[in-house]
Design an enzyme around this catalytic site. Structure first.
Site: not given
Ligand code: NDP
Length: 476
Positions: A54, A127
């Site tokens: 990320h 997500n």
């Protein structure tokens, strides 16, 4: 001193910011160049470690407005009164690529929300997909290694990606989502978010429920195909978000929950705590509970977005974890990552600091600020210092099995839900899914190809047949 006077970081006026102090025109620099030294040494320290996953993302502030009270299920203060608003910070990201990668990778997107509630910060670190590639964190470092660049060449390597998936049928469901038309969102505004894990809600009577979060985009799902993605500017998704909010075109998501009782969980046809599986909507309907809107860009990307520290362990009274094995490990891993890359006092930075008062006995550590000189241990004899409140405790979690040893989840059904998704797709979508899979899987070894085709066969024979034909045709 007027507020345009340039100063050092200790506030002293600077006389010259263009020229170093020299021993004459052709001479070397002198040791009283402390202003130059401050500039150079601060510059050397401008980066903190990028997130291992990320790494690439952008965030914005906004508001969550509750449209349905959840008091029946949870005591969480921000989920009680219809109309209550809670400030949020949301960070979107890609997962596998470093900060030098593209916003348009075929990759899941992070969807991490921090709710600044009046009983502490609550983080949902999710997500854009309702499931994940694995359900035991023991595999997480191996999985991520396999998806990132080749350690020798530092180049993307599809054979390694597929070699991992060929050995892990638990990745099949998420892999199908990723290779489908939804694998590359057109922008972060045009995708859903999911808490993905199962969490617990508990109410003021001490009753526990299991729950899942869904954030459905109000902009509509929009995606791009491989060809278009390869032509888009690498910063396109970040630009899209900043521009939309600057224009006053605030993106929003309808927030929904699925809730089941503890009794329901015992007889539910799928393991409700397995991160590779959804709760089918016909078995547990979704209920709309609010709206999340983003309406303010950050003032400083590094200070706010780069140092934002989301942690699945940031719960508030009324919300807690579930036995989901992946979630359990994340309760440790995220705080650990923040202590490493931002520091032990990361929660005192403005973006991470709760809006409610913080009273604890933690002291010192790098960059400590705002700490007082009162007793720094508990229990103590001071009546006016912070005390725990026993009524805030979650209800006890009853365990039906009581043994301790490594637990294999190899016997889980990793095929049915991947097949359910495949069968939902139109013929055109199925064809594009097969083309995308074949493009990557075709680069793996024959053995890996055979194993993946075997998994697809168990999901749906026509899924395997389509992909098999496509590999043959791409390699003809
Ligand atoms: P439903 O028919 O009730 O729902 C299907 C879901 O699939 C919808 O939420 C839809 O999202 C979503 N969807 C459609 N295309 C894709 C895609 N390419 N990638 C990811 N999601 C997609 O079905 P069930 O609840 O019975 O589940 C069937 C399958 O749908 C599951 O196995 C799972 O793969 C997928 N799914 C299920 C979810 C759930 O929580 N039950 C959530 C997301 C996906 P939208 O409404 O936004 O169009």
């Amino acid at each position: 001193m007027n507020d345009k006077q340039l100063t050092t970081s200790s506030g002293a006026p600077v006389a010259d910011d263009n020229n170093s102090i020299s021993a004459g025109g052709r001479g070397p620099l002198t040791f009283d160049n402390y202003h130059l030294f401050e500039k150079l040494t601060h510059f050397n320290r401008e980066r903190i470690p990028e997130r291992v996953v990320h790494a690439r993302g952008a965030g914005a502030y906004g508001t969550f407005t509750l449209s349905k009270s959840l008091s029946q299920f949870t005591r969480a203060s921000f989920l009680q009164a219809v109309g209550d608003q809670t400030e949020v910070f949301l960070r979107f990201s890609t997962v596998g690529g470093g900060q030098d990668s593209s916003d348009y990778a075929r990759d899941p997107r992070g969807f991490a929300v921090k709710f600044y509630t009046d009983e502490g910060n609550y983080d949902i670190v999710g997500n854009n997909t309702p499931v994940f590639f694995l359900n035991d964190a023991m595999k997480f470092p191996d999985f991520v290694h396999s998806q990132k660049k080749n350690p020798r060449s530092n180049l993307p390597d599809a054979a390694r990606v597929w070699e991992y998936w060929a050995n892990h049928p638990q990745s099949l469901h998420q892999m199908t989502i990723l290779m489908s038309d939804r694998g590359i969102p057109r922008s972060w505004r045009h995708m859903n978010g999911y808490g993905s894990h199962t969490f617990s809600f508990y109410n003021s009577d001490g009753a526990r429920y299991w729950m899942k979060w869904h954030f459905k985009t109000d902009q509509g799902i929009e995606c791009v195909m491989n060809e278009e993605a390869s032509e888009l500017p690498s910063h396109g998704a970040q630009q899209d978000l900043v521009d939309a909010i600057d224009r006053g075109n605030f993106p929003s998501w309808t927030v929904k929950v699925q809730i089941m009782t503890e009794a329901q969980a015992k007889t539910f046809p799928v393991n409700p705590f397995d991160l590779t599986k959804v709760w089918p909507h016909d078995l547990v309907p979704m209920e709309t509970v609010g709206k999340l809107e983003l309406n303010r860009n950050v003032d400083n990307y590094f200070a706010e977005t780069e140092q934002a520290a989301f942690a699945p362990s940031n719960f508030v009274p009324g919300i807690g974890p579930s036995p989901d094995k992946m979630l359990q490990a994340r309760l440790l891993a995220y705080q650990d990552a923040h202590r490493y890359r931002v520091g032990v006092n990361h929660n005192t930075l403005a973006v991470n600091a709760p809006k409610c008062p913080v009273h604890n006995y933690q002291r010192d550590g790098a960059m400590a600020s705002g700490q007082d000189g009162r007793q720094n241990f508990y229990p103590n004899d001071q009546q006016d210092l912070p005390q725990p409140e026993a009524s805030m405790a979650p209800p006890p979690l009853l365990l039906e099995e009581a043994w301790v040893q490594p637990y294999s989840q190899d016997e889980e059904d990793y095929y049915s839900q991947a097949g359910d998704l495949y069968r939902l797709l139109s013929d055109d979508e199925k064809d594009r899914l097969a083309v995308t899979i074949a493009g990557g899987l075709g680069q793996a070894s024959k053995g890996a190809q055979q194993r993946v085709l075997g998994f697809l066969e168990k999901a749906d024979p026509s899924y395997a047949a389509r992909v098999g034909l496509e590999i043959a045709s791409q390699q003809a």
